[in-house]
Design an enzyme around this catalytic site. Structure first.
Site, mmCIF file in Angstrom:
data_model
loop_
_atom_site.group_PDB
_atom_site.id
_atom_site.type_symbol
_atom_site.label_atom_id
_atom_site.label_comp_id
_atom_site.label_asym_id
_atom_site.label_seq_id
_atom_site.Cartn_x
_atom_site.Cartn_y
_atom_site.Cartn_z
ATOM 1 N N GLY A 1 0.828 -1.310 0.032
ATOM 2 C CA GLY A 1 0.070 -0.086 0.090
ATOM 3 C C GLY A 1 0.853 1.296 0.097
ATOM 4 O O GLY A 1 1.785 1.390 0.775
ATOM 5 N N GLY B 1 -0.226 4.585 0.126
ATOM 6 C CA GLY B 1 -1.185 5.717 0.671
ATOM 7 C C GLY B 1 -0.240 6.378 1.822
ATOM 8 O O GLY B 1 0.982 6.164 1.737
ATOM 9 N N PHE B 2 -0.938 7.084 2.614
ATOM 10 C CA PHE B 2 -0.072 7.871 3.602
ATOM 11 C C PHE B 2 0.705 7.137 4.452
ATOM 12 O O PHE B 2 2.059 7.408 4.840
ATOM 13 C CB PHE B 2 -0.993 8.686 4.324
ATOM 14 C CG PHE B 2 -1.564 9.748 3.721
ATOM 15 C CD1 PHE B 2 -0.899 10.899 3.345
ATOM 16 C CD2 PHE B 2 -2.917 9.806 3.151
ATOM 17 C CE1 PHE B 2 -1.691 12.185 2.504
ATOM 18 C CE2 PHE B 2 -3.596 10.797 2.555
ATOM 19 C CZ PHE B 2 -2.935 11.847 2.068
ATOM 20 N N GLY B 3 0.292 5.879 5.035
ATOM 21 C CA GLY B 3 1.067 5.132 5.769
ATOM 22 C C GLY B 3 2.163 4.317 5.161
ATOM 23 O O GLY B 3 3.258 4.599 5.880
ATOM 24 N N VAL C 1 -1.856 -7.509 -4.243
ATOM 25 C CA VAL C 1 -1.359 -8.670 -3.573
ATOM 26 C C VAL C 1 -2.751 -9.156 -3.176
ATOM 27 O O VAL C 1 -3.825 -8.734 -3.066
ATOM 28 C CB VAL C 1 -1.017 -8.130 -2.195
ATOM 29 C CG1 VAL C 1 -0.898 -9.058 -0.891
ATOM 30 C CG2 VAL C 1 0.613 -7.330 -2.261
ATOM 31 N N GLU D 1 -18.645 17.342 1.970
ATOM 32 C CA GLU D 1 -17.930 18.208 1.038
ATOM 33 C C GLU D 1 -18.272 18.066 -0.395
ATOM 34 O O GLU D 1 -18.437 18.817 -1.241
ATOM 35 C CB GLU D 1 -16.102 17.791 1.102
ATOM 36 C CG GLU D 1 -15.758 18.156 2.326
ATOM 37 C CD GLU D 1 -14.312 17.549 2.779
ATOM 38 O OE1 GLU D 1 -13.749 18.343 3.534
ATOM 39 O OE2 GLU D 1 -13.928 16.625 2.136
ATOM 40 N N ASP E 1 -5.988 2.509 7.946
ATOM 41 C CA ASP E 1 -7.238 2.183 7.891
ATOM 42 C C ASP E 1 -7.567 0.758 8.136
ATOM 43 O O ASP E 1 -8.549 0.152 8.632
ATOM 44 C CB ASP E 1 -8.149 2.711 6.969
ATOM 45 C CG ASP E 1 -8.511 4.117 6.617
ATOM 46 O OD1 ASP E 1 -7.967 4.812 7.722
ATOM 47 O OD2 ASP E 1 -8.723 4.720 5.622
ATOM 48 N N ALA F 1 -5.950 10.343 7.357
ATOM 49 C CA ALA F 1 -4.648 10.399 6.862
ATOM 50 C C ALA F 1 -3.592 10.561 7.961
ATOM 51 O O ALA F 1 -2.461 9.764 7.892
ATOM 52 C CB ALA F 1 -4.519 11.298 5.792
#
Length: 415
Positions: free
Chosen positions: A10, A12-14, A78, A171, A300, A315
């Site tokens: 992944g 993403g942010f992490g 994966v 939003e 997450d 995030a």
């Protein structure tokens, strides 16, 4: 002794934060993701509503790690983890060996036991989702223009339903209303875009339940001023063939957007590990998975309890966990004392409702209106991953502020 390998699933942010935290460490880092880019998800709704272009909020992962010689980026999906053999399996049959495994696969939307609703309701988690929603939103107005002599069809096509009044739902609903009433109002001849209906459903008693009640009340008033029909305490009962049933009422809609519930991606199933109600992997204070040596989960996809409560799926949580986990692995590699158990530092929560309308909780500070919008804009600009993105987004926002226009309204074909 053979050089060790950290596999991160992944980007993403992490996952990206963990990879960067291992820069210069005596370890090989392999970052695997289904796409070839890192996506700034908090602004994904602006791509979906034609305010920004895809390249404004996404950067190729290889570019971000270009100056990190110990990092390799692989584009692949994966499909499983063999904890005994210490390998991950990809959809094409490839297997990758690891000494440490970091699962940062994120979450997907949950339809609360009604997976069939996904056929009619669009979700917003990936760039592909955003582009599909943009095509459907703009295409609805184009089709309505073609059907200008049929008021019932025009009404159906220009009715937009958003399910779930968390930050993404609020939003998105606010931006659609703003787009139809301001950006598109002079662009069509056979229809009046300002008459488009935007309906926001929320099962709970108020919008933005993570915020204080005064901020929630402000957000609801701001949405209504934009023309959004806010319906709280309203359960969606069915979604089929473009019809949404809620509290016994059937509403025909041109586009249905789902932002109600989330469920972790199937990392817990890959491992056979303990999972929370939303499918997230239950982790220990060092983000490790109990019973699986060398396996960690962050963001997450992880259920991390701090002070007796699970951390939110935000995030900043993923980013802070990734940075901390990189420090932990470095300490173990180098034989140094390990850092204290991870603790999330909450810098605040924000949500934007429209042009000059936002709510923000920053520590003990509560803000609404233009001040909150400016704070939201500044924070999001600084969090964008590179200078080029910050510059183009700033230019687009400035242009939109003065002209009420949107620069990413191109369609190649009707949906």
């Amino acid at each position: 002794m053979a050089r060790k390998t950290v596999v991160i699933v992944g980007a993403g942010f992490g996952g990206l934060a963990a990879a960067k935290a291992l820069k210069g460490a005596d370890v090989d880092v392999i970052l695997i993701d289904r796409t070839n880019h890192h996506l700034f998800q908090p602004l994904l709704y602006q791509v979906a509503t034609a305010a920004l272009s895809p390249a404004d909020i996404a950067t190729a992962t290889r570019t971000l790690l270009r100056r990190q010689p110990n990092a390799t980026t692989l584009m692949g999906e994966v499909t499983g983890v063999d904890a005994e053999a210490k390998t991950v399996s990809l959809a094409d049959g490839t297997t990758i060996a690891w000494d440490w495994l970091i699962l940062a696969t994120g979450a997907a939307y949950s339809f609360f036991g009604h997976p069939e609703w996904a056929e009619d309701a669009q979700v917003l988690k990936s760039m592909e989702d955003a582009l599909d929603i943009r095509r459907r939103l703009l295409g609805a107005f184009e089709r309505a223009e073609l059907a200008g002599d049929d008021p019932d069809e025009v009404r159906r096509l220009t009715t937009f339903v958003v399910v779930g009044a968390g930050p993404t739902g609020v939003e998105t609903a606010g931006t659609i209303a703003e787009m139809s009433r301001q950006t598109l109002r002079r662009d069509f001849r056979r229809i009046d875009p300002t008459k488009a209906r935007v309906i926001l459903f929320e099962a709970g008693p108020r919008v933005l339940t993570a915020f204080t009640e005064p901020l929630s009340a402000y957000a609801e008033r701001a949405l209504e001023e934009l023309g959004v029909e806010v319906r709280t305490d309203t359960m969606v009962e069915a979604i089929s063939d473009g019809v949404v049933r809620a509290n016994g009422e059937d509403i025909e809609a041109g586009v249905v957007l789902w932002s109600a519930g989330v469920a972790a991606r199937p990392a817990a199933q890959w491992l056979g590990a303990a999972a929370a109600r939303n499918g997230a992997v239950v982790v220990r204070p060092d983000c490790s998975v109990d019973g699986f040596e060398g396996v960690f989960a962050i963001g997450d996809v992880a259920s991390y309890a701090m002070d007796g409560k699970p951390l939110p799926g935000l995030a900043p949580v993923a980013k802070q966990q990734g940075m901390w986990l990189g420090k932990l692995i470095r300490a173990r590699l180098e034989g140094r004392p390990e850092p204290a158990p991870f603790r999330y530092r909450d810098w605040g929560t924000m949500a934007v409702i429209g042009r000059s309308r936002a709510v923000a909780m920053l520590g003990g500070l509560r803000m609404t209106g233009l001040l909150a919008w400016l704070a939201w804009s500044m924070v999001h600009l600084m969090l964008l991953i590179d200078f080029r993105s910050r510059l183009t987004v700033y230019v687009n926002w400035t242009w939109a502020w003065f002209t009420q226009g949107r620069g990413a309204r191109l369609l190649a074909r009707l949906p």
